[in-house]
Enzyme design. Structure first.
Site, short mmCIF file in Angstrom:
data_model
loop_
_atom_site.label_atom_id
_atom_site.label_comp_id
_atom_site.label_asym_id
_atom_site.label_seq_id
_atom_site.Cartn_x
_atom_site.Cartn_y
_atom_site.Cartn_z
N SER A 157 0.84 -1.20 0.00
CA SER A 157 0.00 0.00 0.00
C SER A 157 0.87 1.24 0.00
CB SER A 157 -0.87 -0.01 1.27
OG SER A 157 -1.48 1.26 1.44
N TYR A 170 -2.60 -1.61 9.96
CA TYR A 170 -2.64 -2.09 8.57
C TYR A 170 -1.32 -1.81 7.86
CZ TYR A 170 -3.99 -1.92 3.60
OH TYR A 170 -4.05 -2.10 2.24
P1 NAP Z 1 -11.71 -5.69 -1.76
O1 NAP Z 1 -12.40 -5.12 -2.94
O2 NAP Z 1 -12.31 -5.56 -0.42
O3 NAP Z 1 -11.39 -7.25 -2.09
C1 NAP Z 1 -10.66 -7.98 -1.14
C2 NAP Z 1 -10.41 -9.36 -1.68
O4 NAP Z 1 -9.65 -10.09 -0.68
C3 NAP Z 1 -11.70 -10.12 -1.92
O5 NAP Z 1 -11.52 -11.00 -3.02
C4 NAP Z 1 -11.85 -10.92 -0.62
O6 NAP Z 1 -12.55 -12.14 -0.77
C5 NAP Z 1 -10.41 -11.24 -0.30
N1 NAP Z 1 -10.23 -11.56 1.10
C6 NAP Z 1 -10.39 -10.75 2.17
N2 NAP Z 1 -10.15 -11.42 3.31
C7 NAP Z 1 -9.84 -12.68 2.94
C8 NAP Z 1 -9.52 -13.86 3.66
N3 NAP Z 1 -9.48 -13.90 5.00
N4 NAP Z 1 -9.25 -14.99 2.96
C9 NAP Z 1 -9.30 -14.99 1.62
N5 NAP Z 1 -9.64 -13.92 0.86
C10 NAP Z 1 -9.90 -12.77 1.54
O7 NAP Z 1 -10.25 -5.04 -1.61
P2 NAP Z 1 -9.22 -4.60 -2.74
O8 NAP Z 1 -9.27 -3.14 -2.83
O9 NAP Z 1 -9.45 -5.40 -3.94
O10 NAP Z 1 -7.85 -5.00 -2.03
C11 NAP Z 1 -7.01 -6.02 -2.56
C12 NAP Z 1 -5.61 -5.86 -1.97
O11 NAP Z 1 -5.11 -4.56 -2.31
C13 NAP Z 1 -5.54 -5.97 -0.46
O12 NAP Z 1 -4.37 -6.67 -0.10
C14 NAP Z 1 -5.42 -4.52 0.00
O13 NAP Z 1 -4.77 -4.42 1.23
C15 NAP Z 1 -4.64 -3.92 -1.15
N6 NAP Z 1 -4.81 -2.48 -1.29
C16 NAP Z 1 -6.02 -1.92 -1.56
C17 NAP Z 1 -6.12 -0.54 -1.69
C18 NAP Z 1 -7.43 0.15 -1.98
O14 NAP Z 1 -7.51 1.37 -1.78
N7 NAP Z 1 -8.44 -0.54 -2.45
C19 NAP Z 1 -4.98 0.26 -1.54
C20 NAP Z 1 -3.77 -0.33 -1.28
C21 NAP Z 1 -3.69 -1.70 -1.15
P3 NAP Z 1 -14.16 -12.23 -0.44
O15 NAP Z 1 -14.81 -11.62 -1.64
O16 NAP Z 1 -14.41 -13.67 -0.33
O17 NAP Z 1 -14.37 -11.46 0.80
#
Ligand code: NAP
Length: 265
Positions: A157, A170
Site C-alpha cells: 500500500s 494495517y
Molecule cells: P476488496 O475489494 O475488499 O477485495 C478484497 C479481496 O480479498 C476479496 O476478493 C476478498 O474475498 C479477499 N479476502 C479478504 N479477506 C480474505 C480472507 N481472509 N481470505 C481470503 N480472501 C480474503 O479489496 P481490494 O481493494 O481489492 O484489495 C485487494 C488488496 O489490495 C488488499 O491486499 C489490499 O490491502 C490492497 N490495497 C487496496 C487498496 C485500496 O484502496 N483498495 C490500496 C492499497 C492496497 P471475499 O470476496 O471472499 O471477501
C-alpha cells in the site's frame, strides 16, 4: 473443491502460463485476473466464501479466451494451507495436466481503519494473519509447486510511504510484506524466482467498507493530494500486476512499485 472445473486442455495446445491470484473473485484481484487473462495467462483464483463470485471470475477468464479454476481459501487460516496446496496440485493436474504454477499473486486482504489508541489486539492479530502471516506461509506451502524462473507479487500500500491517521496496524503489516519481498527475492533468486511488491494508492473498491469509493469528501481530499488529480480505479492496478509477470520485467527483483497516481509526492 473447485467452483468450476473446465474440461482439460487438449494435449497438443501450447500451455499458457498459470498464475494463482488470492482474492481473485472481486476488487483489485478480479481486475488483475482479467488483465492477466487478456495478456495470455491462465488462472487459479481464490474466493473466501462467495462461490458465485468465483464462478463469475472463471466465466470472465473464459470469455477472454483463457482457462481458470476457482478454489475456496480463507487466508486467515494458515492451518488450511497444506490442504489448499493439495487442491492446487489437483487443479493443475485436472485442468492443465501441469504440475507447476508460473506465478503467485498475494492479493487477498482487508482494511481496518482504527486510531492507534483504540486499535484492539484482535484487530492487530487479524491484520497480521491476513496481510503478513498468510503470504509468508502460503508461499512456503506453494513453493514446491512454483516453477524455477517463476514470479511472486505481493500487494502492499502507499500507506507504507506516507501516513494517514487510522492505518497504523494495517500499514505496519504492509511494511512487513515489503521487507518479506526483499528477503524472498534474495532467498528464491537462486531458483530464478522474482519477488516484487505492487503498492496501490487509494483505489475505489469495496476495500475498508468502500470508503474511498463512497465517501465523496474523502475522495476529493485524496484526489487533491494526488499528482494525477483523482483517486485510483481497479483498472489502474490490474495492468501493473500483469506487467510485472511479463518476461520484459525479468530483471526487476525485490522492488516496491507504487501505483498511486503520485499521492503525497
Ligand atoms: P476488496 O475489494 O475488499 O477485495 C478484497 C479481496 O480479498 C476479496 O476478493 C476478498 O474475498 C479477499 N479476502 C479478504 N479477506 C480474505 C480472507 N481472509 N481470505 C481470503 N480472501 C480474503 O479489496 P481490494 O481493494 O481489492 O484489495 C485487494 C488488496 O489490495 C488488499 O491486499 C489490499 O490491502 C490492497 N490495497 C487496496 C487498496 C485500496 O484502496 N483498495 C490500496 C492499497 C492496497 P471475499 O470476496 O471472499 O471477501
Amino acid at each position: 473443491m473447485t467452483a468450476s472445473t473446465p474440461a482439460p486442455a487438449p494435449a497438443s495446445a501450447a500451455r499458457r502460463p498459470i498464475v494463482l491470484v488470492t482474492g481473485g473473485s472481486r476488487g483489485l484481484g478480479r481486475n488483475a485476473v482479467e488483465h492477466l487473462a487478456r495478456q495470455g495467462f491462465d488462472l487459479v483464483l481464490t474466493y473466501r466464501s462467495r462461490a458465485d463470485e468465483g464462478r463469475a471470475a472463471v466465466g470472465a477468464v473464459q470469455a477472454l479466451g483463457g482457462r481458470a479454476v476457482a478454489l475456496p481459501l480463507d487466508v486467515a487460516r494458515s492451518t488450511g494451507f497444506a490442504d489448499f496446496a493439495d487442491s492446487v496440485r489437483q487443479a493443475l493436474d485436472g485442468a492443465w495436466q501441469a504440475d507447476r504454477l508460473d506465478a503467485l499473486v498475494h492479493n487477498a486482504g482487508i482494511g481496518i481503519h482504527a486510531p492507534f489508541a483504540t486499535t484492539t489486539e484482535a484487530q492487530l492479530d487479524e491484520l497480521f494473519a491476513i496481510h503478513l502471516k498468510a503470504p509468508f506461509f502460503l508461499t512456503q506451502q506453494l513453493l514446491p509447486l512454483l516453477r524455477d524462473g517463476g514470479s511472486i507479487v505481493h500487494l502492499s500500500s502507499g500507506l507504507t510511504r506516507f501516513t494517514q491517521p487510522g492505518y497504523a496496524a494495517y500499514a505496519a503489516m504492509k511494511g512487513g510484506v515489503e521487507v518479506l519481498t526483499r528477503y524472498l527475492a534474495r532467498e528464491l533468486g537462486p531458483r530464478g524466482i522474482r519477488v516484487n511488491t505492487v503498492a496501490p494508492g487509494a483505489i475505489a473498491t469495496d476495500f475498508g467498507g468502500g470508503r474511498v469509493r463512497d465517501d465523496a469528501q474523502l475522495g476529493a481530499a485524496l484526489a487533491a493530494q494526488t499528482a494525477l488529480g483523482r483517486v485510483g480505479r481497479p483498472d489502474d492496478i490490474g495492468p501493473v500486476v500483469a506487467a510485472l509477470l511479463q518476461p520484459g520485467m525479468g530483471w526487476v527483483q525485490g522492488q516496491r512499485i507504487e501505483a498511486s497516481g503520485g499521492m503525497f509526492l
